[in-house]
Design a protein around this motif. Structure first.
Motif, PDB file in Angstrom:
ATOM      1  N   ASP A  95      -4.817  -0.030  -4.132  1.00  0.00           N
ATOM      2  CA  ASP A  95      -5.710   1.117  -4.308  1.00  0.00           C
ATOM      3  C   ASP A  95      -7.034   0.827  -3.613  1.00  0.00           C
ATOM      4  OD1 ASP A  95      -7.056   3.354  -5.066  1.00  0.00           O
ATOM      5  OD2 ASP A  95      -7.191   2.845  -7.209  1.00  0.00           O
ATOM      6  N   LEU A  96      -7.176   1.343  -2.391  1.00  0.00           N
ATOM      7  CA  LEU A  96      -8.409   1.093  -1.636  1.00  0.00           C
ATOM      8  C   LEU A  96      -9.618   1.712  -2.306  1.00  0.00           C
ATOM      9  CD1 LEU A  96      -7.118   1.590   2.029  1.00  0.00           C
ATOM     10  CD2 LEU A  96      -7.461  -0.551   0.778  1.00  0.00           C
ATOM     11  N   ALA A  97      -9.394   2.712  -3.165  1.00  0.00           N
ATOM     12  CA  ALA A  97     -10.510   3.316  -3.889  1.00  0.00           C
ATOM     13  C   ALA A  97     -11.096   2.350  -4.903  1.00  0.00           C
ATOM     14  CB  ALA A  97     -10.046   4.590  -4.582  1.00  0.00           C
ATOM     15  N   ALA A  98     -10.318   1.296  -5.226  1.00  0.00           N
ATOM     16  CA  ALA A  98     -10.785   0.320  -6.203  1.00  0.00           C
ATOM     17  C   ALA A  98     -11.582  -0.807  -5.568  1.00  0.00           C
ATOM     18  CB  ALA A  98      -9.587  -0.261  -6.954  1.00  0.00           C
ATOM     19  N   LEU A  99     -11.928  -0.650  -4.289  1.00  0.00           N
ATOM     20  CA  LEU A  99     -12.733  -1.684  -3.626  1.00  0.00           C
ATOM     21  C   LEU A  99     -14.019  -1.941  -4.415  1.00  0.00           C
ATOM     22  CD1 LEU A  99     -12.532  -0.848   0.194  1.00  0.00           C
ATOM     23  CD2 LEU A  99     -11.807  -2.960  -0.909  1.00  0.00           C
ATOM     24  N   TRP A 137       0.841  -1.207   0.000  1.00  0.00           N
ATOM     25  CA  TRP A 137       0.000   0.000   0.000  1.00  0.00           C
ATOM     26  C   TRP A 137       0.871   1.249   0.000  1.00  0.00           C
ATOM     27  CZ3 TRP A 137      -0.486   3.628   4.075  1.00  0.00           C
ATOM     28  CH2 TRP A 137      -1.479   4.599   3.876  1.00  0.00           C
ATOM     29  N   GLN A 175     -17.807  -2.812  -5.316  1.00  0.00           N
ATOM     30  CA  GLN A 175     -19.071  -2.509  -4.639  1.00  0.00           C
ATOM     31  C   GLN A 175     -19.701  -3.821  -4.156  1.00  0.00           C
ATOM     32  OE1 GLN A 175     -20.255   0.621  -4.049  1.00  0.00           O
ATOM     33  NE2 GLN A 175     -18.271   1.268  -4.887  1.00  0.00           N
TER      34      GLN A 175
END
Length: 475
Positions: free
Chosen positions: A232-236, A226, A238
């Motif tokens: 990329d935590l934004a790519a979690l 990380w 949905q």
């Protein structure tokens, strides 16, 4: 002297809470948390590997949730006992590494004929559902099974399992299948960090560090990845807030060709589980011979098989009794089966939240590969230790040499099967299937003199997985 009054094995540190004791809440929850931490990686990693290799990323969060959910249910069944089902021991159920290679083969088979995600998963869970009944039946004939599936056969198959999975681990270390930067220095560096962390922590005498070495190694690798911008935590993805267990969510399919290799592994599962249950009985200071012991083993193996049936129903890979939790019992001095209720509750609770699987899915392949290399290598070494325990005299050397040669040969040169009919080609393209059939047939046709054991004389000290008990009982 009755079996119930028979002397129990003793250890340097006696148990604080015996099998039927009820620890107070604080002690129970503390012991339960240690069991969950010791087994968490083992429960979720097979699902992460299968999902990643077969390209099932969209379903991984749900599949990880179901692995945790079913592990909780299975643990409860083993400890609680329902009639003849359940050993009544504190033994945690988790997803088995033994099935990874044959399940990947089944998935690739469906994928090769154009099957999508739902068809791949419906076939995997369909064949596992029916194959699990093999263990259900064999659980009642464990003594007779040991005459056919001897330690030399089991050791050969387990060695092949580990060796065939090494390729998966090394590919992940390099970046994963199809990665544009396969073999990049950054990938190998991350994998080396995880691997070295696990090795160093295992050299400490502190049991907590040793038990948590894989969790710590993966966590450190994840944090460093990380920090390097590899996560990329934004790519979690949905995912819903709560996972709802849906029986056969992806449908139900069956394929005979894919079924046979999975069925082979279910032949040796009862022997593996018998070793782990024996170790658990010893550490819990319960009888390890006689009618009560035999009944406990049969009931535990029956639960193992039915838990795998339940796992397939709720979209998870086959279940097995975990060996590493025997070490936690010895470490904490808590063998109470009532602690298993807390373990089950924690696992079910974790399984209801798919965000856990979604976050784990972001773990870079090199980080996972650094840990799985050790895990799969350990499987291969365990097989070698079983073979050494069985004795590598002339007959056994022939069985092992031919079986390993055939299995690894097919893996290295798959073109050797080119002229076989398609159905046979698909069956024998798995090195484990080839090696297993060779070992079983050679074991039958190269007989040796032995003393037949009656079923009620099952010798726990001869258990196939005695050498895999971790840690070994102290004298």
């Amino acid at each position: 002297m009755s079996d119930a009054q028979a002397p129990r094995p003793r250890y340097k540190s006696d148990l604080i809470y015996g099998l039927e004791d009820r620890p107070h809440f604080t002690a129970a929850i503390f012991a339960a948390l240690q069991h969950v931490l010791a087994s968490f990686v083992g429960i979720i990693t097979p699902t992460l590997i299968v999902g990643g290799v077969l390209g099932l990323e969209s379903e991984v969060p749900y599949l990880v949730s179901m692995a945790l959910f079913v592990s909780g249910l299975g643990t409860f069944v083993q400890a609680r006992r329902f009639g003849p089902v359940g050993s009544g021991l504190l033994c945690l159920q988790g997803t088995s590494f033994s099935f990874i290679s044959v399940i990947l083969s089944a998935g690739f088979m469906v994928k090769a004929r154009g099957g999508g995600t739902d068809e791949i998963l419906s076939t995997i869970f369909g064949i596992c559902f029916f194959a699990a009944f093999i263990e259900v039946v064999l659980s009642q004939f464990i003594g007779k099974l040991r005459k056919l599936i001897t330690p030399v056969v089991t050791g050969t198959i387990i060695t092949l399992m580990g060796l065939s999975l090494i390729k998966v681990a090394v590919t992940d270390m390099a970046g994963g299948y199809g990665a544009a930067d396969l073999g990049a220095a950054s990938n190998m560096g991350l994998a080396a960090l995880v691997l070295l962390t696990i090795v160093v922590l295992n050299r400490f005498n502190n049991p907590f560090l040793r038990l948590g070495s894989i969790v710590i190694g993966l966590t450190l690798g994840f944090v460093v990845a990380w920090w390097l911008g590899r996560v990329d935590l934004a790519a979690l993805p949905q995912v819903p807030l709560v996972s709802v267990p849906v029986p056969f969510k992806y449908g139900f399919s069956f394929d005979w060709v894919a079924f046979i290799p999975v069925a082979v592994i279910f032949l040796i599962s009862p022997l593996e589980a018998a070793g782990d249950l024996t170790a658990n009985s010893m550490i819990s200071q319960q009888p390890v011979k006689g009618p009560l012991y035999i009944k406990r083993i049969k009931s535990g193996l029956l639960a193992d098989g039915l838990n795998s049936v339940m796992a397939a129903t709720f979209n998870s890979l086959p279940m097995v009794t975990f060996a590493q939790n025997n070490g936690v019992i010895q470490l904490t001095g808590v063998a109470s089966r009532y602690v298993a209720y807390f373990i089950a509750g924690l696992l079910v609770l974790l399984g209801l939240f798919p965000m856990i699987g979604a976050v784990l899915q972001l773990m870079p392949k090199p980080v996972l590969g650094g840990a799985t290399l050790i895990m799969f290598g350990t499987v291969a070494v365990a097989g070698i230790k079983i073979l050494a325990e069985a004795g590598l005299h002339r007959r056994n050397v022939l069985i092992v040499a031919i079986s390993l040669g055939m299995g690894l040969g097919v893996a290295a040169v798959p073109e050797v099967l080119r002229e076989l009919p398609k159905a046979l080609h698909n069956i024998f393209e798995s090195p484990i299937t080839v090696g297993a059939f060779c070992a079983i047939l050679l074991n039958i046709f190269l007989p040796e003199e032995f003393i037949e054991l009656q079923e009620d004389e099952f010798d726990p000290e001869a258990s196939t997985l005695k050498v895999m008990q971790d840690p070994a009982p102290t004298k």
